[in-house]
Design a protein around this motif. Structure first.
Motif, PDB file in Angstrom:
ATOM      1  N   LEU A  34       5.327  14.399  -2.582  1.00 22.90           N
ATOM      2  CA  LEU A  34       4.327  13.797  -3.449  1.00 22.90           C
ATOM      3  C   LEU A  34       3.421  12.885  -2.623  1.00 22.90           C
ATOM      4  O   LEU A  34       3.841  12.340  -1.602  1.00 22.90           O
ATOM      5  N   PRO A  35       2.167  12.715  -3.024  1.00 21.65           N
ATOM      6  CA  PRO A  35       1.246  11.871  -2.251  1.00 21.65           C
ATOM      7  C   PRO A  35       1.744  10.431  -2.175  1.00 21.65           C
ATOM      8  O   PRO A  35       2.452   9.962  -3.066  1.00 21.65           O
ATOM      9  N   PRO A  36       1.394   9.716  -1.101  1.00 26.42           N
ATOM     10  CA  PRO A  36       1.922   8.358  -0.907  1.00 26.42           C
ATOM     11  C   PRO A  36       1.357   7.355  -1.905  1.00 26.42           C
ATOM     12  O   PRO A  36       0.276   7.556  -2.481  1.00 26.42           O
ATOM     13  N   HIS A  37       2.103   6.264  -2.101  1.00 26.31           N
ATOM     14  CA  HIS A  37       1.602   5.148  -2.891  1.00 26.31           C
ATOM     15  C   HIS A  37       0.520   4.405  -2.099  1.00 26.31           C
ATOM     16  O   HIS A  37       0.485   4.461  -0.873  1.00 26.31           O
ATOM     17  N   THR A  38      -0.329   3.698  -2.806  1.00 25.89           N
ATOM     18  CA  THR A  38      -1.248   2.795  -2.129  1.00 25.89           C
ATOM     19  C   THR A  38      -0.431   1.679  -1.480  1.00 25.89           C
ATOM     20  O   THR A  38       0.425   1.081  -2.133  1.00 25.89           O
ATOM     21  N   PRO A  39      -0.649   1.404  -0.198  1.00 18.50           N
ATOM     22  CA  PRO A  39       0.175   0.390   0.494  1.00 18.50           C
ATOM     23  C   PRO A  39       0.042  -0.986  -0.166  1.00 18.50           C
ATOM     24  O   PRO A  39      -1.041  -1.348  -0.657  1.00 18.50           O
ATOM     25  N   PRO A  40       1.128  -1.755  -0.171  1.00 18.54           N
ATOM     26  CA  PRO A  40       1.056  -3.128  -0.697  1.00 18.54           C
ATOM     27  C   PRO A  40      -0.004  -3.937   0.038  1.00 18.54           C
ATOM     28  O   PRO A  40      -0.170  -3.815   1.250  1.00 18.54           O
ATOM     29  N   GLY A  41      -0.706  -4.757  -0.695  1.00 17.61           N
ATOM     30  CA  GLY A  41      -1.752  -5.582  -0.100  1.00 17.61           C
ATOM     31  C   GLY A  41      -3.133  -4.962  -0.158  1.00 17.61           C
ATOM     32  O   GLY A  41      -4.122  -5.635   0.130  1.00 17.61           O
ATOM     33  N   LEU A  42      -3.205  -3.677  -0.523  1.00 22.57           N
ATOM     34  CA  LEU A  42      -4.491  -2.987  -0.589  1.00 22.57           C
ATOM     35  C   LEU A  42      -4.843  -2.640  -2.030  1.00 22.57           C
ATOM     36  O   LEU A  42      -4.008  -2.140  -2.783  1.00 22.57           O
ATOM     37  N   ASN A  43      -6.076  -2.900  -2.399  1.00 26.17           N
ATOM     38  CA  ASN A  43      -6.608  -2.463  -3.684  1.00 26.17           C
ATOM     39  C   ASN A  43      -7.915  -1.742  -3.396  1.00 26.17           C
ATOM     40  O   ASN A  43      -8.944  -2.375  -3.118  1.00 26.17           O
ATOM     41  N   PRO A  44      -7.893  -0.406  -3.409  1.00 23.05           N
ATOM     42  CA  PRO A  44      -9.100   0.359  -3.064  1.00 23.05           C
ATOM     43  C   PRO A  44     -10.327  -0.032  -3.874  1.00 23.05           C
ATOM     44  O   PRO A  44     -11.458   0.056  -3.381  1.00 23.05           O
ATOM     45  N   ASP A  45     -10.121  -0.510  -5.115  1.00 27.64           N
ATOM     46  CA  ASP A  45     -11.251  -0.880  -5.960  1.00 27.64           C
ATOM     47  C   ASP A  45     -11.987  -2.112  -5.439  1.00 27.64           C
ATOM     48  O   ASP A  45     -13.144  -2.362  -5.824  1.00 27.64           O
ATOM     49  N   ASP A  46     -11.324  -2.893  -4.584  1.00 21.93           N
ATOM     50  CA  ASP A  46     -11.954  -4.092  -4.031  1.00 21.93           C
ATOM     51  C   ASP A  46     -12.802  -3.794  -2.800  1.00 21.93           C
ATOM     52  O   ASP A  46     -13.484  -4.694  -2.286  1.00 21.93           O
ATOM     53  N   ALA A 204       3.061  -3.382  15.471  1.00 20.92           N
ATOM     54  CA  ALA A 204       3.945  -3.755  14.368  1.00 20.92           C
ATOM     55  C   ALA A 204       3.329  -4.915  13.601  1.00 20.92           C
ATOM     56  O   ALA A 204       2.916  -5.924  14.195  1.00 20.92           O
ATOM     57  N   GLY A 205       3.249  -4.776  12.305  1.00 20.68           N
ATOM     58  CA  GLY A 205       2.684  -5.839  11.496  1.00 20.68           C
ATOM     59  C   GLY A 205       2.765  -5.518  10.016  1.00 20.68           C
ATOM     60  O   GLY A 205       3.111  -4.399   9.629  1.00 20.68           O
ATOM     61  N   LYS A 206       2.434  -6.472   9.207  1.00 16.35           N
ATOM     62  CA  LYS A 206       2.477  -6.320   7.751  1.00 16.35           C
ATOM     63  C   LYS A 206       1.093  -6.554   7.176  1.00 16.35           C
ATOM     64  O   LYS A 206       0.439  -7.565   7.485  1.00 16.35           O
ATOM     65  N   ILE A 207       0.633  -5.628   6.339  1.00 18.06           N
ATOM     66  CA  ILE A 207      -0.658  -5.780   5.676  1.00 18.06           C
ATOM     67  C   ILE A 207      -0.573  -6.936   4.682  1.00 18.06           C
ATOM     68  O   ILE A 207       0.353  -7.013   3.873  1.00 18.06           O
ATOM     69  N   VAL A 208      -1.554  -7.825   4.749  1.00 16.46           N
ATOM     70  CA  VAL A 208      -1.600  -8.964   3.834  1.00 16.46           C
ATOM     71  C   VAL A 208      -2.611  -8.713   2.720  1.00 16.46           C
ATOM     72  O   VAL A 208      -2.311  -8.854   1.533  1.00 16.46           O
ATOM     73  N   SER A 209      -3.840  -8.333   3.109  1.00 18.41           N
ATOM     74  CA  SER A 209      -4.886  -8.111   2.114  1.00 18.41           C
ATOM     75  C   SER A 209      -6.042  -7.378   2.766  1.00 18.41           C
ATOM     76  O   SER A 209      -6.093  -7.216   3.988  1.00 18.41           O
ATOM     77  N   ALA A 210      -6.960  -6.942   1.948  1.00 17.68           N
ATOM     78  CA  ALA A 210      -8.191  -6.318   2.434  1.00 17.68           C
ATOM     79  C   ALA A 210      -9.318  -6.714   1.498  1.00 17.68           C
ATOM     80  O   ALA A 210      -9.146  -6.743   0.279  1.00 17.68           O
ATOM     81  N   ASP A 218     -12.584  -6.056   5.719  1.00 15.46           N
ATOM     82  CA  ASP A 218     -11.815  -6.957   6.564  1.00 15.46           C
ATOM     83  C   ASP A 218     -10.345  -6.846   6.169  1.00 15.46           C
ATOM     84  O   ASP A 218      -9.962  -7.236   5.060  1.00 15.46           O
ATOM     85  N   LEU A 219      -9.569  -6.281   7.077  1.00 20.14           N
ATOM     86  CA  LEU A 219      -8.136  -6.096   6.824  1.00 20.14           C
ATOM     87  C   LEU A 219      -7.381  -7.256   7.453  1.00 20.14           C
ATOM     88  O   LEU A 219      -7.430  -7.467   8.675  1.00 20.14           O
ATOM     89  N   SER A 220      -6.672  -7.993   6.633  1.00 20.42           N
ATOM     90  CA  SER A 220      -5.845  -9.096   7.113  1.00 20.42           C
ATOM     91  C   SER A 220      -4.412  -8.602   7.251  1.00 20.42           C
ATOM     92  O   SER A 220      -3.845  -8.066   6.302  1.00 20.42           O
ATOM     93  N   TRP A 221      -3.846  -8.753   8.440  1.00 16.18           N
ATOM     94  CA  TRP A 221      -2.477  -8.313   8.664  1.00 16.18           C
ATOM     95  C   TRP A 221      -1.770  -9.293   9.597  1.00 16.18           C
ATOM     96  O   TRP A 221      -2.397  -9.960  10.420  1.00 16.18           O
ATOM     97  N   ARG A 222      -0.468  -9.408   9.430  1.00 19.35           N
ATOM     98  CA  ARG A 222       0.318 -10.370  10.197  1.00 19.35           C
ATOM     99  C   ARG A 222       1.177  -9.637  11.219  1.00 19.35           C
ATOM    100  O   ARG A 222       2.077  -8.871  10.858  1.00 19.35           O
ATOM    101  N   PRO A 223       0.911  -9.821  12.520  1.00 14.92           N
ATOM    102  CA  PRO A 223       1.723  -9.166  13.548  1.00 14.92           C
ATOM    103  C   PRO A 223       3.201  -9.541  13.416  1.00 14.92           C
ATOM    104  O   PRO A 223       3.533 -10.672  13.032  1.00 14.92           O
ATOM    105  N   ARG A 224       4.053  -8.596  13.729  1.00 15.89           N
ATOM    106  CA  ARG A 224       5.499  -8.826  13.644  1.00 15.89           C
ATOM    107  C   ARG A 224       5.893  -9.999  14.553  1.00 15.89           C
ATOM    108  O   ARG A 224       5.471 -10.068  15.717  1.00 15.89           O
ATOM    109  N   GLY A 225       6.659 -10.923  14.015  1.00 17.60           N
ATOM    110  CA  GLY A 225       7.098 -12.084  14.775  1.00 17.60           C
ATOM    111  C   GLY A 225       6.134 -13.247  14.740  1.00 17.60           C
ATOM    112  O   GLY A 225       6.395 -14.284  15.363  1.00 17.60           O
ATOM    113  N   SER A 226       5.014 -13.097  14.026  1.00 19.90           N
ATOM    114  CA  SER A 226       4.019 -14.159  13.958  1.00 19.90           C
ATOM    115  C   SER A 226       3.857 -14.634  12.527  1.00 19.90           C
ATOM    116  O   SER A 226       4.006 -13.866  11.579  1.00 19.90           O
TER     117      SER A 226
END
Length: 334
Positions: A34-46, A204-210, A218-226
């Motif tokens: 099945l197609p993937p979910h929209t990743p957490p932190g992302l809202n395509p409508d924004d 390696a990192g975690k998506i925060v917002s876009a 502008d994609l905001s993401w937090r590098p692993r360990g930071s």
């Protein structure tokens, strides 16, 4: 297809999207991934139109972009490899940033003698199996250690309690995926070339917002360990997180219909459709529906190793033989 009616005790009524119906003795769900979910932190409508791509295999993911642009791939597995190579083949001259929680990318396959196959599955819990792989890797290399488990992987998974399966998915799955599902040497060469020239970077990192930034994002993401987030100006963000991981979140009309009717239910980890050893779908009441079967990646909750062609081919053959035998027993083949 949009519905399957089980009201009749003799035959199924399979209703298609155009309203036509097909009478059938059995139905097999072979839906693939099945197609993937929209990743957490992302809202395509924004985001501005065209900045987010839900389809990593779309031929236009690099269309209209130039050498100063950056494409962000959310995910670093095989799907991200496909997208990166598609961008390169399409002439995209800019930078590609692939981001996932661990930043692991698929390893290279190396031709050589087939590994020695284990005759008996390793004993013990997940930690014991990891130790077994490490011990074997020290003697013959990690590729042999992983490959020799293939004949018993489904048995290992079947023997593991749900809690241990969940632990594997939470902690070990990323490592297993990149070592088990490897790149052909010629594909790995192309990826290495992109990395060595600085056009492709895995991190390696975690998506925060876009957020919208003019006609970009502008994609905001937090590098692993930071603890500090960084912002990457993305001309396009591509969802490469891989197959959908929760059956109950599926928007597929047929899946929603079958769940609502109680004809199917998710497996305990919600990876796909719950099935028995005969590939029969298990309904909401806990009973197997003899007229409805499921094969392929949608049954990985019960089998796990059922995404590669050899495994699906064997599963399909086993089911086809059972259905054929049922017809003969019923007298229709006489």
């Amino acid at each position: 297809m949009c519905a399957i009616d089980f009201a009749s005790t003799d035959r199924l009524a399979v209703t298609m999207a155009d309203g036509s119906a097909i009478a059938a003795d059995s139905a097999v769900l072979a839906l693939g991934n099945l197609p993937p979910h929209t990743p957490p932190g992302l809202n395509p409508d924004d985001l501005p139109p065209g900045r987010y791509s839900a389809d990593p295999w779309a031929s236009d993911i690099g269309e209209g972009l130039g050498p100063d642009d950056t494409v962000v791939l959310v995910g670093t597995g095989l799907t991200a490899i496909d997208a990166a190579l598609l961008l390169d083949a399409g002439g995209f001259p800019g930078q590609i940033l692939a981001v996932s929680r661990r930043g692991l990318s698929p390893r290279r396959h190396v031709d050589g003698a087939p590994p020695e196959r284990v005759l008996d599955k390793p004993q013990g819990d997940l930690s014991a199996i990891v130790r077994h792989i490490r011990d074997r890797a020290g003697a013959d290399g990690w590729r042999a250690a992983v490959d020799e488990l293939r004949p018993v992987t489904q048995m290992l998974w079947a023997a593991a309690p749900t809690s241990q399966r969940a632990r594997f998915l939470r902690h070990a799955r990323p490592c297993w995926d990149v070592h088990r599902h490897r790149l052909a040497p010629e594909v790995a060469d192309r990826v290495d070339a992109l990395v060595s020239t600085g056009r492709l970077r895995f991190t390696a990192g975690k998506i925060v917002s876009a957020a919208a930034a003019g006609d970009a994002a502008d994609l905001s993401w937090r590098p692993r360990g930071s603890d500090q987030a960084v912002v990457t100006r993305a001309a396009r963000i591509v969802n490469c997180t891989g197959p959908q991981g929760d059956l109950m979140r599926s928007s597929e009309p047929l899946i929603r219909h079958l769940i609502a009717d109680g004809a199917i239910r998710p497996d305990p980890l919600r990876l796909g459709v719950d099935v028995d050893a005969q590939s029969q779908a298990i309904g909401r009441d806990g009973h197997a529906e003899q007229r409805l079967h499921c094969i392929g990646p949608m049954t990985r909750g019960g089998l796990w190793e059922v995404v590669a062609v050899p495994d699906i081919r064997q599963q399909s053959w086993d089911l086809a033989r059972r259905l054929s035998n049922a017809q003969w027993v019923g007298g229709e083949g006489l």
